[in-house]
Scaffold this motif. Structure first.
Motif, PDB file in Angstrom:
ATOM      1  N   LYS A  79       0.931  -1.176  -0.069  1.00 45.14           N
ATOM      2  CA  LYS A  79       0.034   0.001   0.032  1.00 45.14           C
ATOM      3  C   LYS A  79       0.863   1.323   0.196  1.00 45.14           C
ATOM      4  CE  LYS A  79      -3.462   2.272   2.940  1.00 45.14           C
ATOM      5  NZ  LYS A  79      -4.174   2.250   4.067  1.00 45.14           N
ATOM      6  N   SER A  80       0.388   2.314  -0.706  1.00 46.80           N
ATOM      7  CA  SER A  80       1.385   3.499  -0.838  1.00 46.80           C
ATOM      8  C   SER A  80       1.518   3.941   0.788  1.00 46.80           C
ATOM      9  CB  SER A  80       0.633   4.676  -1.576  1.00 46.80           C
ATOM     10  OG  SER A  80       1.321   5.921  -1.449  1.00 46.80           O
ATOM     11  N   PHE A  81       2.951   4.080   0.763  1.00 48.73           N
ATOM     12  CA  PHE A  81       3.221   4.713   2.474  1.00 48.73           C
ATOM     13  C   PHE A  81       2.627   6.071   2.452  1.00 48.73           C
ATOM     14  CE2 PHE A  81       7.657   2.237   2.854  1.00 48.73           C
ATOM     15  CZ  PHE A  81       6.720   1.090   2.741  1.00 48.73           C
ATOM     16  N   ILE A  82       2.319   6.842   1.554  1.00 45.32           N
ATOM     17  CA  ILE A  82       1.637   8.425   2.125  1.00 45.32           C
ATOM     18  C   ILE A  82       0.254   8.004   2.136  1.00 45.32           C
ATOM     19  CG2 ILE A  82       3.289   9.383   0.084  1.00 45.32           C
ATOM     20  CD1 ILE A  82       0.945   9.508  -1.645  1.00 45.32           C
ATOM     21  N   LYS A 118      19.670  -2.607   5.668  1.00 43.43           N
ATOM     22  CA  LYS A 118      18.723  -1.917   5.652  1.00 43.43           C
ATOM     23  C   LYS A 118      18.504  -1.051   4.472  1.00 43.43           C
ATOM     24  CE  LYS A 118      16.511  -1.851   8.983  1.00 43.43           C
ATOM     25  NZ  LYS A 118      16.498  -1.282  10.458  1.00 43.43           N
ATOM     26  N   ILE A 119      17.756  -1.655   3.294  1.00 46.54           N
ATOM     27  CA  ILE A 119      17.502  -1.020   2.127  1.00 46.54           C
ATOM     28  C   ILE A 119      15.998  -1.374   1.866  1.00 46.54           C
ATOM     29  CG2 ILE A 119      18.026  -1.134  -0.312  1.00 46.54           C
ATOM     30  CD1 ILE A 119      20.980  -2.060   0.337  1.00 46.54           C
ATOM     31  N   ILE A 120      15.288  -0.148   1.328  1.00 51.62           N
ATOM     32  CA  ILE A 120      14.033  -0.242   1.078  1.00 51.62           C
ATOM     33  C   ILE A 120      13.567   0.353  -0.092  1.00 51.62           C
ATOM     34  CG2 ILE A 120      13.216   1.756   2.410  1.00 51.62           C
ATOM     35  CD1 ILE A 120      10.920   0.090   3.336  1.00 51.62           C
ATOM     36  N   SER A 121      12.404  -0.343  -1.047  1.00 48.70           N
ATOM     37  CA  SER A 121      11.741   0.490  -1.937  1.00 48.70           C
ATOM     38  C   SER A 121      10.685   0.893  -1.677  1.00 48.70           C
ATOM     39  CB  SER A 121      12.276  -0.168  -3.305  1.00 48.70           C
ATOM     40  OG  SER A 121      11.197  -1.107  -3.497  1.00 48.70           O
ATOM     41  N   TYR A 122      10.157   1.990  -2.193  1.00 44.06           N
ATOM     42  CA  TYR A 122       8.677   2.511  -1.530  1.00 44.06           C
ATOM     43  C   TYR A 122       7.752   1.977  -2.783  1.00 44.06           C
ATOM     44  CZ  TYR A 122      11.205   6.321   0.711  1.00 44.06           C
ATOM     45  OH  TYR A 122      12.088   6.829   1.362  1.00 44.06           O
ATOM     46  N   PRO A 123       6.656   1.429  -2.289  1.00 42.45           N
ATOM     47  CA  PRO A 123       5.466   0.917  -3.107  1.00 42.45           C
ATOM     48  C   PRO A 123       5.132   2.090  -4.102  1.00 42.45           C
ATOM     49  CG  PRO A 123       5.078  -0.077  -0.824  1.00 42.45           C
ATOM     50  CD  PRO A 123       6.308   0.860  -0.876  1.00 42.45           C
ATOM     51  N   TYR A 124       4.965   1.923  -5.385  1.00 39.16           N
ATOM     52  CA  TYR A 124       4.744   2.606  -6.463  1.00 39.16           C
ATOM     53  C   TYR A 124       5.589   3.922  -6.336  1.00 39.16           C
ATOM     54  CZ  TYR A 124       0.421   0.215  -5.402  1.00 39.16           C
ATOM     55  OH  TYR A 124      -0.650  -1.001  -5.381  1.00 39.16           O
ATOM     56  N   GLY A 125       6.867   3.920  -5.777  1.00 37.20           N
ATOM     57  CA  GLY A 125       7.657   4.964  -5.634  1.00 37.20           C
ATOM     58  C   GLY A 125       7.256   5.971  -4.881  1.00 37.20           C
ATOM     59  N   GLU A 126       6.063   6.066  -4.204  1.00 42.44           N
ATOM     60  CA  GLU A 126       5.695   7.155  -3.656  1.00 42.44           C
ATOM     61  C   GLU A 126       5.978   7.287  -2.170  1.00 42.44           C
ATOM     62  OE1 GLU A 126       1.466   6.982  -6.026  1.00 42.44           O
ATOM     63  OE2 GLU A 126       1.379   6.602  -3.780  1.00 42.44           O
ATOM     64  N   SER A 134      12.869   5.190  -5.101  1.00 42.92           N
ATOM     65  CA  SER A 134      11.660   5.753  -5.673  1.00 42.92           C
ATOM     66  C   SER A 134      11.381   5.034  -6.907  1.00 42.92           C
ATOM     67  CB  SER A 134      11.636   7.372  -5.542  1.00 42.92           C
ATOM     68  OG  SER A 134      10.479   7.812  -6.236  1.00 42.92           O
ATOM     69  N   GLN A 135      10.692   5.695  -7.985  1.00 43.75           N
ATOM     70  CA  GLN A 135      10.652   5.300  -9.237  1.00 43.75           C
ATOM     71  C   GLN A 135      10.523   6.219 -10.334  1.00 43.75           C
ATOM     72  OE1 GLN A 135       7.812   2.088 -10.398  1.00 43.75           O
ATOM     73  NE2 GLN A 135       8.029   1.282  -8.471  1.00 43.75           N
ATOM     74  N   LYS A 154      -5.566  15.701 -11.724  1.00 42.39           N
ATOM     75  CA  LYS A 154      -5.668  14.691 -11.539  1.00 42.39           C
ATOM     76  C   LYS A 154      -4.623  13.995 -10.235  1.00 42.39           C
ATOM     77  CE  LYS A 154      -6.445  12.930 -16.433  1.00 42.39           C
ATOM     78  NZ  LYS A 154      -5.870  11.932 -17.434  1.00 42.39           N
ATOM     79  N   ASN A 155      -5.511  13.151  -9.547  1.00 42.80           N
ATOM     80  CA  ASN A 155      -4.440  12.512  -8.407  1.00 42.80           C
ATOM     81  C   ASN A 155      -3.925  11.292  -9.029  1.00 42.80           C
ATOM     82  OD1 ASN A 155      -5.454  13.920  -6.026  1.00 42.80           O
ATOM     83  ND2 ASN A 155      -7.443  13.259  -6.709  1.00 42.80           N
ATOM     84  N   GLN A 156      -2.386  11.463  -9.190  1.00 45.41           N
ATOM     85  CA  GLN A 156      -1.539  10.683 -10.019  1.00 45.41           C
ATOM     86  C   GLN A 156      -0.015  10.944  -9.661  1.00 45.41           C
ATOM     87  OE1 GLN A 156      -2.641  11.763 -14.204  1.00 45.41           O
ATOM     88  NE2 GLN A 156      -0.313  12.024 -14.352  1.00 45.41           N
TER      89      GLN A 156
END
Length: 334
Positions: A150-153, A180-188, A207-208, A302-304
């Motif tokens: 799920k988007s972290f935001i 300790k490395i992470i990538s954000y879902p959807y880059g958000e 991110s992306q 648009k919300n995007q």
């Protein structure tokens, strides 16, 4: 009218110091392989193999992303032609169609895993822990990509921490401890999210948005070039992995949510007249004001995710700056 101004970066370096002292690299992100029903996230194994062959033939240094911890924290330079291969979501099509190719080329890679989807059901789209363990034994690094994807935001702080920590514990239980490395879902992400990730002890986060990576990057908002069949031709691929970071000395974002617009003010030593900027949605206007490149994006209703890319050609080299602005529930996040 009220504007929100955010100063993102203040850098003081020249193109010479950027490349001779610190180095730079290209981080690639893939998702699915040979899944044509998902054209925005899938690439054919044939195209992927051609890309790997190009990297091998042209002597690129394909490195694990854990090397970036050494780069950002321990004073190690990146070698010339550094490339990092990452895969998000741990789809089974990676294991079946891409992993054998990476083994053939003996290339390291990193998989960012949303642990809530790990599944040993034969009909599942996702890998199981046995497959992931095999990746780890064959130059694969497995890292956190959340539990629920799920988007972290969208999370309050307690739920965000719970999601990240749940994924961490599952990975450690099944595969052992890792960096300790992470990538954000959807880059958000936004400042709130990045502060939490940093507070949990993560060293770098991805991110992306498209851009080469360099030493002065925000370590908790690192760029990656998304690769799929639509944008994955060998010609475009070769252009991407040969891009160089556009040195930016100052970035300011002015947010005007009332009028569905935002503005970026950029300062750089490059010729502002020769910089071209593109946005994936909305209307873009570029101007120059007192040695500042002004990029205004209107009609951003648009919300995007709004991906802004600015490029410049100099002496046959392509310099690239990219960033992502997220509009969620009619608010902009950077």
């Amino acid at each position: 009218m009220i504007f929100l101004r955010i100063i993102l970066i203040f850098l003081t370096f020249s193109p010479e110091s950027l490349f001779s002292k610190q180095g730079s690299g290209i981080v690639l992100v893939y998702h699915r392989f040979d899944e044509q029903k998902h054209p925005s996230t899938s690439i054919s194994s044939q195209n992927f193999n051609e890309q790997l062959q190009y990297l091998k033939k042209n002597n690129y240094n394909v490195l694990p992303v854990s090397r970036l911890i050494d780069f950002f924290y321990d004073g190690y330079d990146l070698p010339p032609k550094s490339v990092f291969i990452t895969i998000d979501d741990a789809f089974k099509s990676f294991y079946e169609n891409a992993f054998p190719l990476l083994k053939n080329y003996n290339f390291p890679f990193s998989v960012f895993l949303s642990t809530g989807f790990v599944n040993k059901n034969r009909t599942s789209d996702f890998m199981d822990w046995k497959m992931l363990d095999e990746l780890k034994k064959n130059k694969g690094e497995i890292y956190n990509h959340s539990d629920k994807h799920k988007s972290f935001i969208e999370y309050p702080s307690t739920d965000l921490i719970k999601d990240i920590e749940t994924a961490k514990k599952k990975i450690e239980k099944n595969l052992g401890k890792s960096h300790k490395i992470i990538s954000y879902p959807y880059g958000e992400s936004n400042t709130f999210v990045r502060d939490i990730v940093k507070g949990l002890g993560y060293k770098i986060a991805f991110s992306q948005h498209s851009s080469p990576l360099h030493f002065k990057e925000n370590k908790y908002n690192l760029p990656r070039f998304s690769i799929n069949d639509k944008y994955g031709s060998l010609e475009r691929f070769s252009q991407i992995i040969n891009t160089r970071p556009m040195n930016i000395s100052f970035v300011e974002i002015i947010n005007d949510e009332k009028n569905n617009s935002f503005q970026l003010n950029l300062k750089t030593e490059f010729n502002l007249n020769k910089i071209n900027c593109f946005i994936n949605s909305g209307n873009l206007e570029k101007s120059i004001n007192d040695n500042v490149l002004v990029v205004k994006v209107s009609n951003a209703s648009k919300n995007q995710r709004y991906r802004l890319n600015c490029t410049l050609l100099k002496n046959s080299d392509v310099y690239w700056f990219g960033t992502m602005i997220i509009k969620h529930k009619n608010k902009f996040y950077f």
